[in-house]
Scaffold this motif. Structure first.
Motif, PDB file in Angstrom:
ATOM      1  N   ARG A  34     -10.851  11.399 -13.211  1.00 29.80           N
ATOM      2  CA  ARG A  34      -9.912  11.282 -12.200  1.00 29.80           C
ATOM      3  C   ARG A  34      -9.201   9.730 -12.014  1.00 29.80           C
ATOM      4  O   ARG A  34     -10.216   9.135 -11.762  1.00 29.80           O
ATOM      5  N   ILE A  35      -7.795   9.895 -11.705  1.00 35.61           N
ATOM      6  CA  ILE A  35      -7.298   8.533 -11.516  1.00 35.61           C
ATOM      7  C   ILE A  35      -7.371   8.492 -10.042  1.00 35.61           C
ATOM      8  O   ILE A  35      -7.015   9.591  -9.387  1.00 35.61           O
ATOM      9  N   ASP A  38       5.014   6.994   2.193  1.00 36.59           N
ATOM     10  CA  ASP A  38       3.641   7.198   1.320  1.00 36.59           C
ATOM     11  C   ASP A  38       3.729   6.350   0.216  1.00 36.59           C
ATOM     12  O   ASP A  38       4.616   6.373  -0.388  1.00 36.59           O
ATOM     13  N   THR A  39       2.563   6.061  -0.352  1.00 36.69           N
ATOM     14  CA  THR A  39       2.390   5.026  -1.589  1.00 36.69           C
ATOM     15  C   THR A  39       2.097   5.997  -2.593  1.00 36.69           C
ATOM     16  O   THR A  39       1.217   6.993  -2.446  1.00 36.69           O
ATOM     17  N   LEU A  40       2.169   5.630  -4.001  1.00 38.52           N
ATOM     18  CA  LEU A  40       1.794   6.279  -5.107  1.00 38.52           C
ATOM     19  C   LEU A  40       0.287   6.207  -5.162  1.00 38.52           C
ATOM     20  O   LEU A  40      -0.224   5.344  -4.744  1.00 38.52           O
ATOM     21  N   PRO A  41      -0.207   6.989  -5.907  1.00 33.45           N
ATOM     22  CA  PRO A  41      -1.803   7.039  -6.229  1.00 33.45           C
ATOM     23  C   PRO A  41      -2.550   5.490  -6.556  1.00 33.45           C
ATOM     24  O   PRO A  41      -1.490   4.980  -7.597  1.00 33.45           O
ATOM     25  N   LYS A  42      -3.284   4.877  -5.980  1.00 30.98           N
ATOM     26  CA  LYS A  42      -3.673   3.606  -6.412  1.00 30.98           C
ATOM     27  C   LYS A  42      -3.935   3.400  -7.795  1.00 30.98           C
ATOM     28  O   LYS A  42      -3.693   2.229  -8.381  1.00 30.98           O
ATOM     29  N   GLY A  43      -4.448   4.367  -8.370  1.00 29.20           N
ATOM     30  CA  GLY A  43      -4.766   4.002  -9.860  1.00 29.20           C
ATOM     31  C   GLY A  43      -3.810   3.939 -10.610  1.00 29.20           C
ATOM     32  O   GLY A  43      -4.005   3.586 -11.872  1.00 29.20           O
ATOM     33  N   LEU A  44      -2.624   4.184 -10.299  1.00 32.16           N
ATOM     34  CA  LEU A  44      -1.458   4.041 -11.250  1.00 32.16           C
ATOM     35  C   LEU A  44      -0.971   2.663 -11.414  1.00 32.16           C
ATOM     36  O   LEU A  44      -0.248   2.202 -12.479  1.00 32.16           O
ATOM     37  N   THR A  45      -1.788   1.599 -10.867  1.00 31.63           N
ATOM     38  CA  THR A  45      -1.491   0.090 -10.881  1.00 31.63           C
ATOM     39  C   THR A  45      -1.834  -0.022 -12.591  1.00 31.63           C
ATOM     40  O   THR A  45      -1.390  -1.328 -12.974  1.00 31.63           O
ATOM     41  N   GLU A  46      -2.781   0.715 -13.051  1.00 29.68           N
ATOM     42  CA  GLU A  46      -3.291   0.297 -14.352  1.00 29.68           C
ATOM     43  C   GLU A  46      -2.282   0.880 -15.299  1.00 29.68           C
ATOM     44  O   GLU A  46      -2.436   0.868 -16.722  1.00 29.68           O
ATOM     45  N   SER A  68      14.813   0.660  -4.860  1.00 34.57           N
ATOM     46  CA  SER A  68      14.835   1.033  -3.407  1.00 34.57           C
ATOM     47  C   SER A  68      13.558   1.918  -2.708  1.00 34.57           C
ATOM     48  O   SER A  68      13.508   2.165  -1.582  1.00 34.57           O
ATOM     49  N   TRP A  69      13.020   2.371  -3.745  1.00 31.36           N
ATOM     50  CA  TRP A  69      11.537   3.200  -3.347  1.00 31.36           C
ATOM     51  C   TRP A  69      10.346   2.432  -2.708  1.00 31.36           C
ATOM     52  O   TRP A  69      10.129   1.450  -3.438  1.00 31.36           O
ATOM     53  N   CYS A  70      10.141   2.622  -1.351  1.00 25.61           N
ATOM     54  CA  CYS A  70       8.834   1.966  -1.050  1.00 25.61           C
ATOM     55  C   CYS A  70       7.420   2.536  -1.605  1.00 25.61           C
ATOM     56  O   CYS A  70       6.491   1.487  -1.626  1.00 25.61           O
ATOM     57  N   CYS A  71       7.500   3.560  -2.278  1.00 22.99           N
ATOM     58  CA  CYS A  71       6.248   4.288  -2.723  1.00 22.99           C
ATOM     59  C   CYS A  71       5.814   3.682  -3.817  1.00 22.99           C
ATOM     60  O   CYS A  71       4.425   3.639  -3.938  1.00 22.99           O
ATOM     61  N   SER A  72       6.358   2.687  -4.609  1.00 19.53           N
ATOM     62  CA  SER A  72       5.753   2.164  -5.635  1.00 19.53           C
ATOM     63  C   SER A  72       5.617   0.615  -5.409  1.00 19.53           C
ATOM     64  O   SER A  72       5.301  -0.315  -6.353  1.00 19.53           O
ATOM     65  N   ASN A  73       5.600   0.201  -4.285  1.00 21.16           N
ATOM     66  CA  ASN A  73       5.617  -1.435  -3.967  1.00 21.16           C
ATOM     67  C   ASN A  73       4.391  -1.811  -4.200  1.00 21.16           C
ATOM     68  O   ASN A  73       4.161  -3.075  -4.287  1.00 21.16           O
ATOM     69  N   ASP A  74       3.247  -1.011  -4.157  1.00 17.21           N
ATOM     70  CA  ASP A  74       1.805  -1.478  -4.538  1.00 17.21           C
ATOM     71  C   ASP A  74       1.510  -1.291  -5.830  1.00 17.21           C
ATOM     72  O   ASP A  74       0.342  -2.111  -6.260  1.00 17.21           O
ATOM     73  N   LEU A  75       2.357  -1.268  -6.758  1.00 17.12           N
ATOM     74  CA  LEU A  75       2.047  -1.099  -8.245  1.00 17.12           C
ATOM     75  C   LEU A  75       2.064  -2.502  -8.766  1.00 17.12           C
ATOM     76  O   LEU A  75       2.569  -3.521  -8.133  1.00 17.12           O
ATOM     77  N   SER A  76       1.545  -2.721  -9.854  1.00 18.50           N
ATOM     78  CA  SER A  76       1.301  -4.177 -10.390  1.00 18.50           C
ATOM     79  C   SER A  76       2.698  -5.021 -10.719  1.00 18.50           C
ATOM     80  O   SER A  76       3.779  -3.943 -11.114  1.00 18.50           O
TER      81      SER A  76
END
Length: 690
Positions: free
Chosen positions: A338-339, A472-480, A490-498
């Motif tokens: 699971r991611i 809300d943000t996207l699942p943390k594991g998607l940074t990989e 314009s989307w805030c949900c992807s701000n934490d991606l790499s």
């Protein structure tokens, strides 16, 4: 100047041009086609200095005639020289920064050397060459290490007055100091890697042109065309120049947005829809799984139609699990785990075939989908219905009538996803889906024959607005898996991606868009006539061959909406078939062997045979990969596929002449005849299958 002549004018009856050497020289010259083409840079051979290699900045490359006796060595040196000239031109007024040219050219040539066939590398093993030795060393490339090599400076004769490697150069070197053929493999996964003998990837194709093969493999993947490769190679040069002038980040964002805008323009989409690039169709499924999680707080059920004819990793991706052991960003992961950040979901599979391998009717499939969604809706869950248009064998489901029935349910929470990975659609088809609020998944690598691993999601206005408003943000594991730059700004949900950029994905999409553009430039009347003409011929040819048995029928075909226009989705363009020997279907392993043999030069197996047979055996034929399908409901077998690709049309229209256009279509129809004859040749020599 009599001792210096342009390389293309250098032809004397030396041993190089004797019969036993000509074929090898042709082999090397074919690879030279991947070297960048730079205006006003002449390649000159020198007889007065046979051992010379000189770079005259912005003017020429001089190579001694002794190099030509060792074609692979000459190829590597010229690759270095041309790359150096490319970066020197890109410097603009900053011509004192030649250390950047040295480092970039050496890095590119190192990669170019690694992508040479094993036989070519072996020819360089015994040579004591400064450049080859430097390429093969593992020494880190930086200003300090390179400035100690006087020979490197002697190539161009310029002193590196600026010995500082600027920080702004680092991302440019990391992302763009790579040969275009390498970039077309980059940012995917291990399936794009090529073997060192035939230079083919898992899909039987190359990241550079392969014009010697007859290619009708658009249901799986195709080698990039000469036209698309040259256009993409030119884009790399432009990006290097723009990055040095305007900064890497600005140049890259501008390029990414240009690609998305070009795609919208080709399919006549409005500006309010959003496009998310992804490395592959399976990565698109993972993006859908992630988006669904942040859109709905309900428990989620994915209903996957055509689960037996979609990508093998799609079910895992929809469950939020790793579907390979390496991500597109080259992170090692464990397949099946699971991611991080994904919650539990239910997945209901609706395969096209039953347990006996029999293709279900449209009404059967509709009923299965209806029952699955009816029960899920009663549980109060959010439904994600994955429809298919078209599958790897050319089928579509469910019907429009079924969707209309579903819309009568009370309190139905449902998002429809259209799997259009084959992209055998016209602009009106995509616009129709988006107008209904459906998310459409596409690739540029199937029908439009771009390089494999170019996926994208097209999101309609209503869905995009919902996501745009979420915190809300996207699942943390998607940074990989993804960079922030892959997603709408314009989307805030992807701000934490790499941070970073997937240049491999961008370059593959550039090549695909080039193919789309020239396809749609073919007048619609001739385009549609060519499609009908070619497809009718393929259909008849398969049916006439006693050793082939088509698997397609009228069931589970087009579920088109009301349209009187001809459309690519309203005609079969994928032709799957069983292969029979002595009226028995070949086993799965034998079918896979036939596929490999078709895509190989078998002429050495037919020495002493008539010339016609030798030529037939030697012709490389690339068609759709084997798909396991039961024969007569109980025999384990597999099918191969011949498919129409956009290039059949666009390359036939290259002269923009009607009579030549139809003649060019006929020439490609002749290639179908050769493919079928080669299958027969293989069956008549069963020892080849052992």
């Amino acid at each position: 100047m009599k001792n210096n002549v342009l390389i293309e004018d250098q032809y004397k009856r030396t041993s190089l041009f004797e019969k036993e050497n000509v074929n090898y020289l042709v082999h090397v010259l074919k690879r030279f086609n991947t070297v960048p083409k730079i205006n006003n840079i002449n390649i000159i051979t020198s007889t007065s200095e046979p051992n010379a290699f000189k770079i005259v900045p912005n003017k020429s490359i001089i190579i001694g005639t002794s190099f030509l006796k060792k074609p692979v060595l000459a190829l590597v040196y010229l690759r270095y020289g041309i790359e150096w000239q490319l970066w020197y031109k890109a410097l603009g007024s900053e011509k004192h920064d030649t250390v950047l040219c040295d480092i970039a050219a050496l890095k590119v040539t190192r990669i170019f050397y690694k992508l040479l066939p094993k036989d070519d590398k072996e020819k360089l093993e015994s040579l004591d060459s400064f450049l080859i030795n430097l390429i093969k060393s593992d020494e880190e490339l930086n200003t300090e290490s390179l400035l100690k090599y006087d020979e490197l400076q002697a190539f161009h004769g310029l002193n590196n007055t600026n010995k500082v490697f600027k920080d702004s150069w680092i991302p440019i070197i990391e992302n763009l100091a790579k040969p275009t053929e390498y970039l077309l493999m980059d940012g995917g996964d291990l399936r794009l890697n090529i073997d060192e003998i035939n230079l083919l990837n898992k899909y039987g194709c190359r990241p550079f042109p392969r014009p010697d093969a007859f290619t009708f493999a658009s249901s799986t993947a195709s080698s990039v065309s000469n036209f698309a490769f040259d256009k993409t190679d030119k884009v790399r040069s432009i990006l290097i120049r723009n990055s040095l002038k305007n900064g890497f980040r600005n140049a890259t964002i501008e390029f990414s947005e240009l690609l998305k805008n070009n795609l919208k323009k080709i399919f006549k989409l409005n500006d309010e829809c959003q496009i998310i690039f992804s490395p592959s169709g399976t990565d698109s499924a993972l993006q859908i799984a992630a988006i669904t999680q942040i859109i709905s707080n309900k428990d989620i059920t994915h209903v996957l139609v055509a689960s037996d004819e979609t990508g093998s990793g799609v079910p895992a991706a929809l469950k939020g699990c790793h579907f390979e052991n390496t991500t597109a960003l080259n992170h090692p992961v464990k397949k099946g785990d699971r991611i991080e950040g994904f919650r539990d979901i239910d997945l209901i599979k609706v395969p096209f075939r039953d347990e006996k391998g029999v293709l279900k009717s449209s009404s059967q499939l509709d009923e299965e989908v209806f029952n699955a969604i009816s029960k899920t809706n009663e549980l109060g869950r959010h439904v994600v219905l994955h429809t298919m248009d078209q599958s790897k064998l050319g089928y579509q489901s469910p019907s429009d009538e079924l969707i209309q029935r579903l819309n009568t349910f009370d309190n139905l929470s449902m998002q429809v996803i259209v799997d259009a990975a084959q992209l055998r659609l016209d602009p009106t088809d995509i616009k129709n889906y988006l107008s209904k609020g459906y998310i459409v998944t596409i690739t540029g690598s199937k029908y439009f024959t771009g390089p494999p691993y170019s996926g994208a999601l097209i999101l309609p206005k209503n869905v995009s607005k919902v996501i745009d408003s979420l915190k809300d943000t996207l699942p943390k594991g998607l940074t990989e898996y993804y960079h922030h730059s892959d997603w709408p700004t314009s989307w805030c949900c992807s701000n934490d991606l790499s941070s970073g950029y997937n240049y491999g994905s961008y370059m593959r999409w550039n090549a695909a868009i080039v193919e789309m553009d020239r396809y749609f430039k073919t007048p619609i009347l001739y385009r549609n006539m060519g499609i009908e003409m070619f497809c009718d011929f393929v259909d008849e040819s398969i049916k006439e061959a006693s050793f082939l048995e088509p698997t397609y029928s009228d069931e589970t075909k087009t579920n088109s909406y009301n349209s009187k226009e001809f459309g690519i989705r309203n005609i079969r363009t994928i032709y799957p078939f069983f292969i029979l020997r002595n009226n028995k279907a070949l086993s799965i392993d034998q079918v896979k062997k036939v596929y490999t043999l078709l895509n190989s030069d078998l002429s050495d197996q037919f020495q002493g045979s008539p010339l016609e047979i030798i030529r037939l055996a030697g012709q490389k034929c690339h068609i759709g990969q084997a798909v396991n399908v039961k024969y007569s409901n109980d025999i384990e077998s597999a099918i191969l596929r011949i498919s129409l690709g956009a290039r059949v049309i666009s390359e036939s229209w290259v002269n923009r002449d009607i009579s030549l256009y139809f003649r060019n279509i006929e020439l490609q129809m002749n290639q179908i005849t050769v493919i079928i004859k080669k299958i027969e040749l293989i069956l008549n020599n069963p020892e080849l299958l052992n």
